[in-house]
Design a protein around this motif. Structure first.
Motif, short mmCIF file in Angstrom:
data_model
loop_
_atom_site.label_atom_id
_atom_site.label_comp_id
_atom_site.label_asym_id
_atom_site.label_seq_id
_atom_site.Cartn_x
_atom_site.Cartn_y
_atom_site.Cartn_z
N GLY A 38 0.97 -1.23 -0.08
CA GLY A 38 -0.08 -0.07 -0.06
C GLY A 38 0.91 1.27 0.06
N GLU A 39 0.36 2.39 0.38
CA GLU A 39 1.05 3.72 0.29
C GLU A 39 1.77 4.10 1.60
N GLY A 40 0.96 4.17 2.57
CA GLY A 40 1.47 4.63 3.82
C GLY A 40 0.35 4.45 4.97
N PRO A 41 0.90 4.53 6.24
CA PRO A 41 -0.20 4.30 7.34
C PRO A 41 -1.03 5.56 7.49
N GLU B 69 -5.21 5.02 11.97
CA GLU B 69 -5.54 3.58 12.87
C GLU B 69 -4.28 3.01 12.73
N GLU B 70 -3.54 2.79 11.63
CA GLU B 70 -2.25 2.12 11.66
C GLU B 70 -1.25 2.69 12.29
N ASP B 71 -1.17 4.11 12.58
CA ASP B 71 -0.21 4.94 13.19
C ASP B 71 -0.48 4.53 14.79
N ARG C 113 -0.02 -1.23 13.02
CA ARG C 113 -0.18 -2.09 12.22
C ARG C 113 -0.66 -1.88 10.72
N PRO C 114 -0.48 -2.61 9.63
CA PRO C 114 -0.73 -1.81 8.30
C PRO C 114 -2.21 -2.29 8.09
N PHE C 115 -3.09 -1.47 7.50
CA PHE C 115 -4.39 -1.53 6.97
C PHE C 115 -5.42 -2.39 7.95
N VAL C 116 -5.34 -1.27 9.15
CA VAL C 116 -6.33 -1.91 9.97
C VAL C 116 -7.67 -1.00 10.29
N CYS D 189 2.32 -4.49 3.50
CA CYS D 189 2.96 -3.50 3.82
C CYS D 189 2.80 -2.39 3.26
N ASN D 190 3.64 -1.18 3.23
CA ASN D 190 3.44 -0.12 2.52
C ASN D 190 4.75 0.52 2.24
N ILE D 191 4.60 1.56 1.00
CA ILE D 191 6.14 1.94 0.66
C ILE D 191 6.65 3.00 1.58
N TYR E 45 -6.49 -1.50 -7.87
CA TYR E 45 -6.90 -0.15 -7.09
C TYR E 45 -6.63 -0.17 -5.76
N HIS E 46 -6.34 0.87 -4.99
CA HIS E 46 -6.26 1.11 -3.70
C HIS E 46 -7.68 0.75 -3.05
N PRO E 47 -7.85 0.03 -2.16
CA PRO E 47 -9.11 -0.06 -1.29
C PRO E 47 -9.73 1.22 -0.94
N1 URA Z 1 -3.61 3.07 3.37
C1 URA Z 1 -2.46 2.45 3.14
O1 URA Z 1 -1.96 2.62 1.86
N2 URA Z 1 -1.77 1.71 4.21
C2 URA Z 1 -2.31 1.35 5.17
O2 URA Z 1 -1.54 0.84 5.98
C3 URA Z 1 -3.59 1.81 5.66
C4 URA Z 1 -4.07 2.55 4.51
#
Ligand code: URA
Length: 239
Positions: free
Chosen positions: A92-95, A98-100, A104-107, A131-133, A205-207
């Motif tokens: 994904g892109e970045g936290p 909620e991730e911060d 945890r990624p994508f929560v 994970c993220n970039i 696509y990104h969710p």
């Molecule tokens: N969007 C992202 O790209 N990464 C995450 O961890 C959460 C949302």
């Protein structure tokens, strides 16, 4: 080890060493002058054969990172999580917030949707790696800047080279552009098989985009992409 296995183990070693060098800021390798002493490469063989140990080392190298300005506003580093021997890595892109908060990624909401997408093709979240970039939350969820992405990039490269999944799935334009090293239009590239260092890569696509554009077409596109990913993994696993 058979000759092709030896060759791919050697290539993997070279790629990891190059990723290490890039992390240290070395972007160019020249040829040593004749007669110059040759530095032996530092290489930990345990990380070569053991992705758990490999990922542990990368996390250790990352430390309490202050390499770019994103550390100033973050609460927790979001390194990535999942199966170190995952057949698929989602990037994904970045936290977000909620991730911060959780590390945890994508929560968050996008993460819940990503989990449902993963489950829709018969996997559990724990089966894959996510994970993220960039590993720290950009302030106010802005896009990560080019220099922030470049600073974090060696860690992503090393994660991918250590896990060496059967397929990488990039979520959205920034992840795809980062891995390809050029600016690309996600609408043109999604669903098309690409290659990253010998690993098949499928952009989707990104969710979060899906949540903003929750139409039959966008949902169908992502589900089609995931089915392709599942089929490719199953083909190469002989199942
Ligand atoms: N969007 C992202 O790209 N990464 C995450 O961890 C959460 C949302």
């Amino acid at each position: 080890m058979s000759p092709p296995e030896k060759r791919s183990a050697l290539l993997r070693k070279v790629r990891l060493s190059l990723a290490d060098l890039r992390q240290e800021g070395i972007e160019f390798l020249g040829r040593p002058l004749p007669g110059a002493p040759v530095e032996r490469e530092r290489f930990d063989p345990s990380s070569e054969s053991d992705p758990v140990e490999g990922l542990r080392l990368i996390r250790e190298n990352l430390g309490e990172c202050t390499r770019c300005r994103l550390h100033e506003g973050r609460n927790r580093i979001v390194f990535g999580e999942g199966n170190p021997q995952a057949p698929v890595v989602f990037v994904g892109e970045g936290p977000g917030a909620e991730e911060d908060r959780t590390g945890r990624p994508f929560v968050g909401r996008a993460g819940e949707l990503l989990t449902r997408i993963i489950e829709s093709v018969g996997w559990q979240r724990e089966d894959v790696y996510i994970c993220n970039i960039v590993k720290c939350r950009p302030p106010k969820n802005r896009d990560p800047a080019t220099d922030e992405v470049a600073t974090c990039r060696p860690f992503l490269d090393r994660q991918l080279l250590t896990i060496r999944p059967k397929v990488i799935v990039t979520l959205g334009k920034p992840a795809l552009s980062t891995l390809l090293g050029r600016n690309v239009a996600i609408t043109k590239m999604r669903g098309i098989w690409l290659d990253w260092n010998g690993i098949p890569l499928l952009p989707t696509y990104h969710p979060a985009y899906l949540l903003r554009n929750y139409t039959r077409e966008t949902r169908q596109a992502v589900w089609d992409d995931l089915r392709k990913v599942r089929a490719r993994v199953d083909e190469t696993s002989g199942s």
